[in-house]
Design a protein around this motif. Structure first.
Motif, mmCIF file in Angstrom:
data_model
loop_
_atom_site.group_PDB
_atom_site.id
_atom_site.type_symbol
_atom_site.label_atom_id
_atom_site.label_comp_id
_atom_site.label_asym_id
_atom_site.label_seq_id
_atom_site.Cartn_x
_atom_site.Cartn_y
_atom_site.Cartn_z
ATOM 1 N N TRP A 249 0.813 -1.219 0.000
ATOM 2 C CA TRP A 249 0.000 0.000 0.000
ATOM 3 C C TRP A 249 0.845 1.266 0.000
ATOM 4 O O TRP A 249 0.412 2.314 -0.498
ATOM 5 N N GLU A 250 2.035 1.184 0.566
ATOM 6 C CA GLU A 250 2.884 2.375 0.620
ATOM 7 C C GLU A 250 3.312 2.846 -0.759
ATOM 8 O O GLU A 250 3.749 3.987 -0.937
ATOM 9 N N LYS A 251 3.161 1.993 -1.769
ATOM 10 C CA LYS A 251 3.500 2.374 -3.137
ATOM 11 C C LYS A 251 2.337 3.031 -3.870
ATOM 12 O O LYS A 251 2.498 3.508 -5.000
ATOM 13 N N THR A 252 1.148 3.022 -3.261
ATOM 14 C CA THR A 252 0.002 3.644 -3.901
ATOM 15 C C THR A 252 0.087 5.160 -3.763
ATOM 16 O O THR A 252 0.891 5.684 -2.999
ATOM 17 N N GLY A 253 -0.776 5.863 -4.495
ATOM 18 C CA GLY A 253 -0.697 7.314 -4.545
ATOM 19 C C GLY A 253 0.068 7.736 -5.779
ATOM 20 O O GLY A 253 0.654 6.910 -6.494
ATOM 21 N N PHE A 254 0.053 9.021 -6.066
ATOM 22 C CA PHE A 254 0.701 9.522 -7.273
ATOM 23 C C PHE A 254 2.213 9.347 -7.217
ATOM 24 O O PHE A 254 2.813 9.257 -6.154
ATOM 25 N N ASP A 255 2.808 9.299 -8.423
ATOM 26 C CA ASP A 255 4.264 9.184 -8.562
ATOM 27 C C ASP A 255 4.796 7.885 -7.957
ATOM 28 O O ASP A 255 5.770 7.875 -7.210
ATOM 29 N N SER A 256 4.164 6.787 -8.314
ATOM 30 C CA SER A 256 4.587 5.494 -7.766
ATOM 31 C C SER A 256 5.915 5.030 -8.353
ATOM 32 O O SER A 256 6.642 4.258 -7.729
ATOM 33 N N GLY A 257 6.210 5.459 -9.581
ATOM 34 C CA GLY A 257 7.427 5.001 -10.241
ATOM 35 C C GLY A 257 7.271 3.642 -10.898
ATOM 36 O O GLY A 257 8.217 3.109 -11.475
ATOM 37 N N LEU A 258 6.077 3.065 -10.820
ATOM 38 C CA LEU A 258 5.823 1.747 -11.404
ATOM 39 C C LEU A 258 5.064 1.874 -12.719
ATOM 40 O O LEU A 258 4.435 2.893 -12.993
ATOM 41 N N THR A 259 5.128 0.821 -13.513
ATOM 42 C CA THR A 259 4.318 0.754 -14.728
ATOM 43 C C THR A 259 3.037 -0.012 -14.422
ATOM 44 O O THR A 259 2.925 -0.679 -13.385
ATOM 45 N N ALA A 279 2.987 -0.956 -20.473
ATOM 46 C CA ALA A 279 4.277 -0.272 -20.506
ATOM 47 C C ALA A 279 4.204 1.160 -19.971
ATOM 48 O O ALA A 279 5.249 1.758 -19.684
ATOM 49 N N LEU A 280 2.999 1.701 -19.828
ATOM 50 C CA LEU A 280 2.862 3.082 -19.371
ATOM 51 C C LEU A 280 3.074 3.187 -17.862
ATOM 52 O O LEU A 280 2.704 2.284 -17.109
ATOM 53 N N HIS A 281 3.645 4.286 -17.425
ATOM 54 C CA HIS A 281 3.725 4.539 -15.992
ATOM 55 C C HIS A 281 2.309 4.693 -15.449
ATOM 56 O O HIS A 281 1.435 5.257 -16.109
ATOM 57 N N ALA A 282 2.087 4.177 -14.267
ATOM 58 C CA ALA A 282 0.736 4.200 -13.702
ATOM 59 C C ALA A 282 0.813 4.286 -12.181
ATOM 60 O O ALA A 282 1.753 3.787 -11.558
ATOM 61 N N ALA A 294 -11.142 1.668 -6.370
ATOM 62 C CA ALA A 294 -9.707 1.735 -6.696
ATOM 63 C C ALA A 294 -9.530 1.985 -8.181
ATOM 64 O O ALA A 294 -10.255 1.422 -9.013
ATOM 65 N N PHE A 295 -8.557 2.835 -8.510
ATOM 66 C CA PHE A 295 -8.321 3.191 -9.907
ATOM 67 C C PHE A 295 -6.832 3.213 -10.200
ATOM 68 O O PHE A 295 -6.009 3.550 -9.342
ATOM 69 N N LEU A 296 -6.514 2.866 -11.445
ATOM 70 C CA LEU A 296 -5.163 3.010 -11.969
ATOM 71 C C LEU A 296 -5.172 4.284 -12.821
ATOM 72 O O LEU A 296 -6.013 4.424 -13.706
ATOM 73 N N THR A 297 -4.284 5.213 -12.529
ATOM 74 C CA THR A 297 -4.218 6.434 -13.326
ATOM 75 C C THR A 297 -2.974 6.407 -14.200
ATOM 76 O O THR A 297 -1.905 5.981 -13.772
ATOM 77 N N TYR A 298 -3.155 6.875 -15.432
ATOM 78 C CA TYR A 298 -2.084 6.898 -16.426
ATOM 79 C C TYR A 298 -1.626 8.340 -16.654
ATOM 80 O O TYR A 298 -2.236 9.283 -16.139
ATOM 81 N N PRO A 299 -0.547 8.555 -17.438
ATOM 82 C CA PRO A 299 -0.061 9.923 -17.650
ATOM 83 C C PRO A 299 -1.134 10.919 -18.093
ATOM 84 O O PRO A 299 -1.081 12.087 -17.710
ATOM 85 N N ASN A 300 -2.109 10.477 -18.877
ATOM 86 C CA ASN A 300 -3.158 11.392 -19.327
ATOM 87 C C ASN A 300 -3.999 11.946 -18.177
ATOM 88 O O ASN A 300 -4.682 12.959 -18.340
ATOM 89 N N PHE A 301 -3.945 11.310 -17.020
ATOM 90 C CA PHE A 301 -4.689 11.829 -15.864
ATOM 91 C C PHE A 301 -4.149 13.195 -15.449
ATOM 92 O O PHE A 301 -4.850 13.983 -14.799
ATOM 93 N N GLY A 302 -2.915 13.476 -15.856
ATOM 94 C CA GLY A 302 -2.312 14.763 -15.518
ATOM 95 C C GLY A 302 -3.095 15.948 -16.021
ATOM 96 O O GLY A 302 -3.076 17.029 -15.406
ATOM 97 N N ILE A 303 -3.820 15.785 -17.138
ATOM 98 C CA ILE A 303 -4.580 16.932 -17.667
ATOM 99 C C ILE A 303 -5.720 17.291 -16.727
ATOM 100 O O ILE A 303 -6.137 18.457 -16.658
ATOM 101 N N TYR A 304 -6.230 16.313 -15.993
ATOM 102 C CA TYR A 304 -7.293 16.607 -15.024
ATOM 103 C C TYR A 304 -6.751 17.439 -13.868
ATOM 104 O O TYR A 304 -7.417 18.359 -13.379
ATOM 105 N N LEU A 305 -5.549 17.123 -13.427
ATOM 106 C CA LEU A 305 -4.933 17.878 -12.345
ATOM 107 C C LEU A 305 -4.558 19.280 -12.800
ATOM 108 O O LEU A 305 -4.504 20.214 -11.989
#
Length: 396
Positions: A249-259, A279-282, A294-305
């Motif tokens: 769980w400690e890896k959850t949240g934004f900027d996980s560094g995982l694909t 292959a995308l960072h998520a 629970a949701f997996l967010t991809y780079p395109n989620f950045g436009i919402y922020l």
């Protein structure tokens, strides 16, 4: 926001910002006639015609209601399930799908030219104005004059006033009658004048960009703006998932560094079965902890922020877009009890006392508070999902 990587750069940036703010402050407040004279001089120097400047400012006045809204901005204190239930209603989904069908040609152009799917635009259209039904009743010119004259944030709003003059120059807006949000946003997707000038598209071919009355103009202008924010054609933005009980769980949240593939290997399962974008960072976002949606967010989620910094708003808007594109309703799960407003403030106070930067003690579960919660959960041996509970408050 971008950050300097070396002390010298940071110092230079701080000096520049200081001088910029000081210059802006010198041009705000005081006598209104003197303020208007400064605005006219700046607009003329930028190339605006005297007729457009005069037409924009004629009859302009300070709106005390705008100042009241600016001083008492509302914040999201609802949970994700509460807010998304209200905003992503069946009625809105039905209307959204009808609008996507009605303007299929326009939405098709938006995707072919800018790579933005219909659902993404339609969700913002719904969230912002109920598809144009509720666009705000503040006079846009007066709102921007008020916020530019006010010395709290003139550096943000004076450029918007200049852009409004440009819109008047183009014949795209009537400054005396145009209404919108209290902070100057205009139209069916609530965009600021500077963005409308930069990304505006005449979608209906009448020679003007009218994002207030023309849905084709609003749709295509929004698409171009979203592309500018960084949306990548053909890639997802958010995907509902189920998660195993033993997830780190400690890896959850934004900027996980995982694909996404890394998460799938850890037992995360997409509800729609689509693993094509491994292959995308998520990152995994858990709006109400590990036992809720629970949701997996991809780079395109950045436009919402970029569009709105509220975590609850952005997650709801992104989810809304997937529903319009055919996704199933999310699994509600059984989230652990959260905290009341006063309990959240008490938690933030405790976290601040432990040295964490949680920002203002406001009862809002923002990014800084979530990060601090995760770190303390991990230290205490509690699943670090970033969700504040009575148990965590008691443990602290």
């Amino acid at each position: 926001m971008p950050r300097a990587h070396r002390l010298t750069i940071a110092a230079a940036l701080a000096a520049f910002l200081s001088s910029t703010v000081a210059a802006s402050a010198a041009e705000c407040g005081g006598d209104l006639a003197t303020f208007f004279a400064g605005v006219k001089a700046e607009a003329a120097a930028s190339g605006a015609s005297a007729s457009a400047i005069d037409a924009t400012l004629a009859g302009a006045q300070i709106d005390q209601k705008v100042l009241g809204r600016d001083r008492a901005q509302g914040v999201f204190k609802q949970t994700f399930q509460e807010f998304s239930k209200r905003t992503v209603s069946q009625a809105r989904l039905d209307i959204g799908r009808q609008k996507m069908k009605q303007y299929a040609e326009v939405f098709g152009r938006a995707e072919s030219e800018f790579g933005v799917p219909a659902g993404v635009i339609a969700a913002f259209w719904a969230m912002e104005t109920d598809f144009g039904a509720v666009q705000g009743d503040f006079n846009t010119r007066n709102a921007l004059v008020t916020l530019s004259h006010d010395c709290r944030r003139p550096e943000l709003f004076r450029p918007q006033l200049m852009a409004l003059i440009t819109m008047v120059e183009h014949g795209d807006v009537d400054p005396a009658s145009n209404t919108g949000a209290w902070a100057g946003e205009i139209g069916q997707v609530q965009m600021l004048p500077k963005d409308i000038v930069a990304f505006g598209i005449d979608g209906d071919g009448d020679g003007h960009v009218n994002v207030k009355k023309s849905s084709p103009d609003a749709i295509l202008t929004a698409a171009k703006f979203i592309e500018h924010l960084g949306f990548t054609r053909g890639e997802p933005w958010i995907q509902e998932i189920t998660v195993p009980d033993n997830l780190p769980w400690e890896k959850t949240g934004f900027d996980s560094g995982l694909t996404a593939a890394d998460w799938f290997a850890l037992g995360v399962t997409p509800r729609d079965g689509n693993t094509r974008f491994g292959a995308l960072h998520a990152s995994i976002v858990l709006p109400q902890g590990r036992k809720g949606p629970a949701f997996l967010t991809y780079p395109n989620f950045g436009i919402y922020l970029e569009w709105n910094q509220s975590f609850i708003y952005t997650t709801s808007a992104a989810y809304f877009a997937t529903r319009l594109m055919g996704a199933e309703p999310y699994l509600k799960g059984n989230p652990e009890q959260g905290l009341s407003d006063e309990e959240m403030k008490a938690l933030q106070t405790k976290l601040q006392g432990l040295g964490y930067d949680v920002g203002k003690i406001d009862g809002i579960l923002g990014a800084g508070t979530r990060t601090a919660i995760q770190k303390e959960q991990q230290r205490l041996g509690i699943p670090a999902d970033g969700w504040p509970t009575p148990a965590l408050l008691s443990a602290l």
